[in-house]
Design a protein around this motif. Sequence first.
Motif, PDB file in Angstrom:
ATOM      1  N   LEU B  69       0.886  -1.176   0.000  1.00 39.45           N
ATOM      2  CA  LEU B  69       0.000   0.000   0.000  1.00 39.45           C
ATOM      3  C   LEU B  69       0.913   1.212   0.000  1.00 39.45           C
ATOM      4  O   LEU B  69       1.452   1.600   1.035  1.00 39.45           O
ATOM      5  N   ALA B  70       1.099   1.776  -1.184  1.00 41.01           N
ATOM      6  CA  ALA B  70       2.158   2.769  -1.372  1.00 41.01           C
ATOM      7  C   ALA B  70       1.697   4.164  -0.954  1.00 41.01           C
ATOM      8  O   ALA B  70       0.556   4.544  -1.215  1.00 41.01           O
ATOM      9  N   LYS B  95      -0.600  -1.217  -4.621  1.00 37.61           N
ATOM     10  CA  LYS B  95      -1.788  -0.339  -4.653  1.00 37.61           C
ATOM     11  C   LYS B  95      -1.270   1.098  -4.730  1.00 37.61           C
ATOM     12  O   LYS B  95      -0.639   1.598  -3.809  1.00 37.61           O
ATOM     13  N   PRO B  97      -1.174   5.144  -4.867  1.00 41.14           N
ATOM     14  CA  PRO B  97      -1.929   6.215  -4.211  1.00 41.14           C
ATOM     15  C   PRO B  97      -2.684   7.020  -5.259  1.00 41.14           C
ATOM     16  O   PRO B  97      -2.355   6.972  -6.446  1.00 41.14           O
ATOM     17  N   ARG B  98      -3.684   7.786  -4.806  1.00 40.86           N
ATOM     18  CA  ARG B  98      -4.451   8.618  -5.746  1.00 40.86           C
ATOM     19  C   ARG B  98      -3.553   9.668  -6.389  1.00 40.86           C
ATOM     20  O   ARG B  98      -3.670   9.976  -7.557  1.00 40.86           O
ATOM     21  N   THR B 123      -5.030   0.205  -9.006  1.00 37.51           N
ATOM     22  CA  THR B 123      -5.423   1.597  -8.780  1.00 37.51           C
ATOM     23  C   THR B 123      -6.546   1.698  -7.757  1.00 37.51           C
ATOM     24  O   THR B 123      -6.809   2.765  -7.228  1.00 37.51           O
ATOM     25  N   ALA B 124      -7.194   0.596  -7.497  1.00 36.65           N
ATOM     26  CA  ALA B 124      -8.261   0.596  -6.486  1.00 36.65           C
ATOM     27  C   ALA B 124      -7.915  -0.427  -5.415  1.00 36.65           C
ATOM     28  O   ALA B 124      -7.284  -1.452  -5.700  1.00 36.65           O
ATOM     29  N   PHE B 125      -8.310  -0.143  -4.210  1.00 31.12           N
ATOM     30  CA  PHE B 125      -8.058  -1.074  -3.117  1.00 31.12           C
ATOM     31  C   PHE B 125      -9.046  -2.225  -3.191  1.00 31.12           C
ATOM     32  O   PHE B 125     -10.257  -2.007  -3.266  1.00 31.12           O
ATOM     33  N   PRO B 127      -9.925  -5.710  -1.145  1.00 25.21           N
ATOM     34  CA  PRO B 127      -9.623  -6.581   0.000  1.00 25.21           C
ATOM     35  C   PRO B 127      -9.191  -7.979  -0.432  1.00 25.21           C
ATOM     36  O   PRO B 127      -8.335  -8.598   0.217  1.00 25.21           O
ATOM     37  N   PHE B 139       1.870   1.913   4.375  1.00 28.71           N
ATOM     38  CA  PHE B 139       2.197   3.211   4.953  1.00 28.71           C
ATOM     39  C   PHE B 139       0.873   3.946   5.097  1.00 28.71           C
ATOM     40  O   PHE B 139       0.092   4.005   4.148  1.00 28.71           O
ATOM     41  N   GLY B 140       0.616   4.514   6.227  1.00 26.68           N
ATOM     42  CA  GLY B 140      -0.664   5.215   6.344  1.00 26.68           C
ATOM     43  C   GLY B 140      -0.889   5.825   7.698  1.00 26.68           C
ATOM     44  O   GLY B 140      -0.081   5.692   8.613  1.00 26.68           O
ATOM     45  N   GLU B 143      -5.264   5.202  11.761  1.00 26.85           N
ATOM     46  CA  GLU B 143      -6.579   4.581  11.589  1.00 26.85           C
ATOM     47  C   GLU B 143      -6.605   3.711  10.329  1.00 26.85           C
ATOM     48  O   GLU B 143      -7.318   2.717  10.261  1.00 26.85           O
ATOM     49  N   THR B 144      -5.789   4.115   9.323  1.00 32.42           N
ATOM     50  CA  THR B 144      -5.708   3.313   8.099  1.00 32.42           C
ATOM     51  C   THR B 144      -5.051   1.969   8.418  1.00 32.42           C
ATOM     52  O   THR B 144      -5.500   0.918   7.961  1.00 32.42           O
ATOM     53  N   GLU B 147      -7.426  -0.228  10.043  1.00 29.51           N
ATOM     54  CA  GLU B 147      -8.419  -0.736   9.095  1.00 29.51           C
ATOM     55  C   GLU B 147      -7.825  -1.884   8.270  1.00 29.51           C
ATOM     56  O   GLU B 147      -8.488  -2.898   8.025  1.00 29.51           O
ATOM     57  N   ILE B 148      -6.578  -1.726   7.858  1.00 30.20           N
ATOM     58  CA  ILE B 148      -5.937  -2.792   7.075  1.00 30.20           C
ATOM     59  C   ILE B 148      -5.765  -4.033   7.949  1.00 30.20           C
ATOM     60  O   ILE B 148      -6.081  -5.154   7.540  1.00 30.20           O
TER      61      ILE B 148
END
Lengths: 357, 360
Positions: B69-70, B95, B97-98, B123-125, B127, B139-140, B143-144, B147-148
């Motif tokens: 998760l970049a 994954k 980032p935007r 480009t989209a997460f 699960p 990296f986040g 709370e991210t 969630e992961i």
Amino acid sequence: MFAVKKFRTEWMGRIAAIRGEGDFDRLAVELFLWQAKHNGAYRAYLRNLGVLLHTVLSWREIPAVPQELFKRKALFSHRLQAARYLYLTSGTTTGKSGRNRLLDIDLYRAGALAAVEKLGPFANKTGPLPLLFLTPSPQQQPHSSLSAMFGFFKQRWGAAGSGFFVEEGVLQLGRFLRALEKAAAAGKPVGVLGTAFSFVHLIDSAAPRIKLPPGSFLLETGGFKGRSRTVEKAELYRALSARLGVPASAIWNEYGMTELSSQAYAHGVKGGHRTPPWAQVSLLDPVTGLEAAAGQPGLVRWVDLANVDGVLALETQDLAVRAKPGFGQPFQLIGRLPQLPKRGCSLDAEELKVETA
Amino acid sequence: MRDMELTTRQRIGLLGPVVKEFPELGLRNRQELAEWVALELGSVDALDRWTKRGPHFTRARAPRSIYHLAPGNVAVAAWQSILIGSLLGAENRVKLPRAGSEAIRHFVRRLPSPLRQRVKFETAFRPAALQAAEAVIAFGRDETIREIRRQLLPKQVFLSYGHRVSLLWLGRVTGKETVLFRAAARDIALYDQLGCLSPQAVYIDAGSNLDAVGAALAAALEQEVPDDAATNRLEAAAAIRQARQLARASGARIWESDETLRWTVIADPDPAFREGCGYRVIPVRKASRTQLRKVLAPLRGMISTVGLRMPLERADEELFWELEAQRLCPVGECQHPPASWHHDGRPRLSDLVKWVDREG
């Protein structure tokens, strides 16, 4: 002078009678000088900026305080102990609430009612109608300026069946739908007012479709934080139209904030926001510090002459664009600037949730 | 062999030119890559053959697949993550980032073909993709990360890099230490001051002259910050503008780049640590070591990097050990940790592998 009820009433009359930029300038500078004298935190701010008070001749030159400062300073133009009302911002972004104190709610009430009657969904309403609020009541949330404003609306226009449908932070969907169906069955217009977020809850629910009687309206507020506001707003309005049977033109947005006493209104997906005569918005290019050119996004900067107890000039982190320059021209709200990520963390939980859906 | 017949040494051979092309990775050549693997896994061949360990033999097994998760704010963190996956011979699903994905795509384009083919973008997460990976690097925001973690399966290896802060502690300074301030300015300027290794505040000893230090740091930033530093973006400009306004509101003295938003130095009279806004807005605060211990106490365990003057004083070492800072380094080196560093206190390679033991 703003400590005296009679004078406050007179002031409301004077600002409601503003006819053009000259009137606005004169009254704005008068209020600015009064606040610069009586509001200690604002006075200190002006001193630190090196502002020479007598050089401020126009509302556009009045130094605006950053919204964030309400989280750090008591920006109040009277003795702190005299504050009878305290409104708090949600603090959802930083975890710290901004505080706006009022000596009295007289100007807030008068301004909110006059603005919504002039620019908002009550413009052509002649009598009381059922108003269903998707927020807590003012009694449940005495420090919410939004609940207070909706309380004014209910008191002024609310017919039997009006009520608040958020209790202890939870939308009382069943009770709301029963009230809505009952009001719709009577065949008379209904108003549903709430935060954009609460309307999203309504859309996401399994509630059946309802066709509200002609003349009904929806009013949403609170904005769509972050990116792609226009798309999200269009989607929300389309979904609300489909779910509640009202045209998009009967869906209104109210744009206001806890730190101020006035509001702007827009309706439909593309409608621009308009302010009442006693409040003006200029858009500031944060790169140059100058007013944004027509068609270019800028930070929303309010000058609100009804906000006598706090500070009349406020700079927000909201972005808007104006097709035509000029006094009183409507503006298109784009939304809040993306919040800066914390160090080393660019991915937010919202990104996961949105894309998972 | 699953990794297209490539051994660790062969992968190192392929990655040598890449690390040379991207010096931000903190590695200069194949030899340093090999040394890093050997340091973390005990041997450069630990993934490819059995090695003696006490009375038995052991061999490392790398994850077959890694879901990355970049982050979008600092591309080098994503590069590091992909480099690690490539070095270990994993299939890498990234994954994006935007914002900021182009720098990541560019890095992957520069990988040699056998390794590039093992990198896929999302480009989209999803699960399902997350749960299909043997290991996950993310990296986040905190709370991210939570969630992961909630979506992971118990068997998955998870390396998470959450919210951290970094700072500089210069001790007693006069403002005449030009070299030191130039080094501090480099730490502050890189990556728009948005990385977890970017100092968010400069602390100086209470006996220092705040005005002289502010002026010296301002002069250094003027030298070090490029003219085209990204301040024309609305969010950057608005953040800088607000930080300057708030500083003025508090009566703080400010130094700022002429007619631009390239850099801002704030002589902050309040020693309390507060989140910065990035974009080369740097507060300078005075504090004794005792005060520093107190104001940084709420950040215990959250401090990534502290840049200090060398030679390191024992009192400083003890102070930041007590505050559970994860890295102490010379001023000017905050953004350049060695490959072998412990990111957020954890080894970067060995935490991903599992060991198989063979007895008899």
